[in-house]
Design a protein around this motif. Sequence first.
Motif, short mmCIF file in Angstrom:
data_model
loop_
_atom_site.label_atom_id
_atom_site.label_comp_id
_atom_site.label_asym_id
_atom_site.label_seq_id
_atom_site.Cartn_x
_atom_site.Cartn_y
_atom_site.Cartn_z
N LYS A 140 3.83 7.34 6.21
CA LYS A 140 4.08 7.42 4.76
C LYS A 140 5.39 6.73 4.43
O LYS A 140 6.27 6.57 5.29
CB LYS A 140 4.11 8.85 4.29
CG LYS A 140 5.32 9.64 4.76
CD LYS A 140 5.39 11.02 4.10
CE LYS A 140 6.63 11.80 4.54
NZ LYS A 140 6.78 13.09 3.83
N MET A 141 5.53 6.33 3.18
CA MET A 141 6.78 5.83 2.65
C MET A 141 7.44 7.00 1.92
O MET A 141 6.91 7.50 0.93
CB MET A 141 6.54 4.66 1.69
CG MET A 141 7.81 4.15 1.00
SD MET A 141 9.04 3.42 2.10
CE MET A 141 8.17 1.94 2.62
N GLU A 142 8.60 7.43 2.44
CA GLU A 142 9.31 8.56 1.84
C GLU A 142 9.77 8.20 0.42
O GLU A 142 10.32 7.13 0.20
CB GLU A 142 10.52 8.91 2.70
CG GLU A 142 11.16 10.24 2.37
CD GLU A 142 10.32 11.42 2.86
OE1 GLU A 142 9.86 12.18 2.00
OE2 GLU A 142 10.14 11.56 4.08
N LYS A 143 9.54 9.10 -0.51
CA LYS A 143 9.98 8.86 -1.88
C LYS A 143 11.46 9.17 -1.99
O LYS A 143 11.91 10.27 -1.65
CB LYS A 143 9.19 9.72 -2.86
CG LYS A 143 9.50 9.43 -4.31
CD LYS A 143 8.58 10.22 -5.24
CE LYS A 143 8.83 9.88 -6.69
NZ LYS A 143 7.94 10.62 -7.61
N MET A 144 12.24 8.19 -2.45
CA MET A 144 13.69 8.35 -2.57
C MET A 144 14.09 8.54 -4.02
O MET A 144 13.46 8.01 -4.93
CB MET A 144 14.40 7.12 -1.98
CG MET A 144 13.94 6.72 -0.59
SD MET A 144 14.15 8.03 0.65
CE MET A 144 15.94 8.11 0.71
N GLY A 154 5.11 8.89 -0.69
CA GLY A 154 4.92 10.27 -0.26
C GLY A 154 3.55 10.58 0.29
O GLY A 154 3.36 11.61 0.95
N ARG A 155 2.58 9.70 0.06
CA ARG A 155 1.23 9.95 0.55
C ARG A 155 1.11 9.51 2.00
O ARG A 155 1.60 8.44 2.38
CB ARG A 155 0.19 9.22 -0.31
CG ARG A 155 -1.22 9.38 0.23
CD ARG A 155 -2.26 8.69 -0.60
NE ARG A 155 -3.51 8.60 0.11
CZ ARG A 155 -4.62 8.01 -0.35
NH1 ARG A 155 -4.61 7.47 -1.56
NH2 ARG A 155 -5.72 7.97 0.35
N LEU A 180 0.83 -1.20 0.00
CA LEU A 180 0.00 0.00 0.00
C LEU A 180 0.87 1.26 0.00
O LEU A 180 0.69 2.16 -0.84
CB LEU A 180 -0.92 0.00 1.22
CG LEU A 180 -1.72 1.28 1.48
CD1 LEU A 180 -2.73 1.51 0.36
CD2 LEU A 180 -2.42 1.20 2.83
N LEU A 181 1.83 1.32 0.92
CA LEU A 181 2.64 2.53 1.06
C LEU A 181 3.58 2.74 -0.12
O LEU A 181 3.79 3.87 -0.56
CB LEU A 181 3.44 2.46 2.37
CG LEU A 181 2.60 2.45 3.66
CD1 LEU A 181 3.51 2.32 4.88
CD2 LEU A 181 1.73 3.70 3.76
N MET A 182 4.15 1.65 -0.65
CA MET A 182 5.09 1.79 -1.76
C MET A 182 4.39 2.07 -3.08
O MET A 182 5.00 2.56 -4.03
CB MET A 182 5.99 0.56 -1.87
CG MET A 182 7.00 0.49 -0.72
SD MET A 182 8.24 -0.83 -0.90
CE MET A 182 9.24 -0.18 -2.26
N TYR A 197 13.04 5.45 5.37
CA TYR A 197 11.93 5.17 4.46
C TYR A 197 10.55 5.36 5.09
O TYR A 197 9.74 6.13 4.59
CB TYR A 197 12.03 3.73 3.94
CG TYR A 197 13.26 3.45 3.13
CD1 TYR A 197 13.39 3.91 1.82
CD2 TYR A 197 14.31 2.70 3.66
CE1 TYR A 197 14.52 3.65 1.06
CE2 TYR A 197 15.46 2.42 2.92
CZ TYR A 197 15.56 2.90 1.61
OH TYR A 197 16.68 2.63 0.88
N LEU A 198 10.29 4.63 6.16
CA LEU A 198 8.95 4.57 6.73
C LEU A 198 8.83 5.61 7.83
O LEU A 198 9.35 5.44 8.94
CB LEU A 198 8.68 3.15 7.27
CG LEU A 198 7.25 2.76 7.61
CD1 LEU A 198 6.25 3.26 6.58
CD2 LEU A 198 7.15 1.26 7.75
N LYS A 199 8.14 6.70 7.51
CA LYS A 199 8.10 7.86 8.40
C LYS A 199 6.74 8.03 9.07
O LYS A 199 5.70 7.68 8.51
CB LYS A 199 8.40 9.13 7.60
CG LYS A 199 9.75 9.14 6.89
CD LYS A 199 10.86 9.52 7.83
CE LYS A 199 12.20 9.62 7.11
NZ LYS A 199 12.46 10.93 6.56
N VAL A 200 6.79 8.58 10.29
CA VAL A 200 5.58 8.98 11.00
C VAL A 200 5.35 10.46 10.74
O VAL A 200 6.27 11.26 10.85
CB VAL A 200 5.71 8.75 12.53
CG1 VAL A 200 4.50 9.32 13.26
CG2 VAL A 200 5.86 7.28 12.84
#
Length: 235
Positions: free
Chosen positions: A230-234, A176-177, A170-172, A220-223
Amino acid sequence: MNQTKILVVDDDREIVGAIKKRLELEDYQVLAAYDGLEAMDILMSQDVQLLIIDVMMPKMDGLSATMKIRESKNIPIIILSAKTEESDKILGLSMGADDYVSKPFRPDELVARVKSQLRRYMQLGSMSSAKQSKDKIVNGGLILDTEGKRILVDGEPVKLTATEYKILYLLMNHLGRVFSADEIYERVWQEEAYATENTVMVHIRRIREKIEIDTKNPKYLKVVWGIGYKMEKMD
């Protein structure tokens, strides 16, 4: 007849018998064990799709058994416990359980939890690559293998439970969402969210332990405090 096998483990034989009888009404094949060691033996010799296990048992308790089982199997695990404290629930989920049901429980509630966990587990096993737009999702050093249902972290494969995979998927898929805990729960568990923050939080923590070098300073996995995850976009 549904050939799905469920193992029920509790040192109270009456509880095992009652659960077995109720699940058999749903056409599940139900196996029984009465301590953690017996459960381990059955899991080594039988193809079991879901485990229901009590916490307080002789020889090997349910939490110790759950930790041991997670070393080699990703089947759904539902923990039963007479303890109702939130800290006990968090501990059970931290050990690798997918769900937690407090005693006493309504039989229909347990059946609903079983069906939900099995649906997610079976979807994980049956997703065909033809249904995917691609067989992998890449974000920095993470590669989500949608065919093998695993995550590669800097090239190293890491095992995921069905729940962990669904959350990461879901997150990947939405880099960014920000998703609230309730939204994650409803999308992954496919049930209405009610007091689900700790359940989601524990699964997020377990995922972090698998994908982050520094879990206290995740890459990657941010609160997003007060909102969700969210999953930070790299790049």
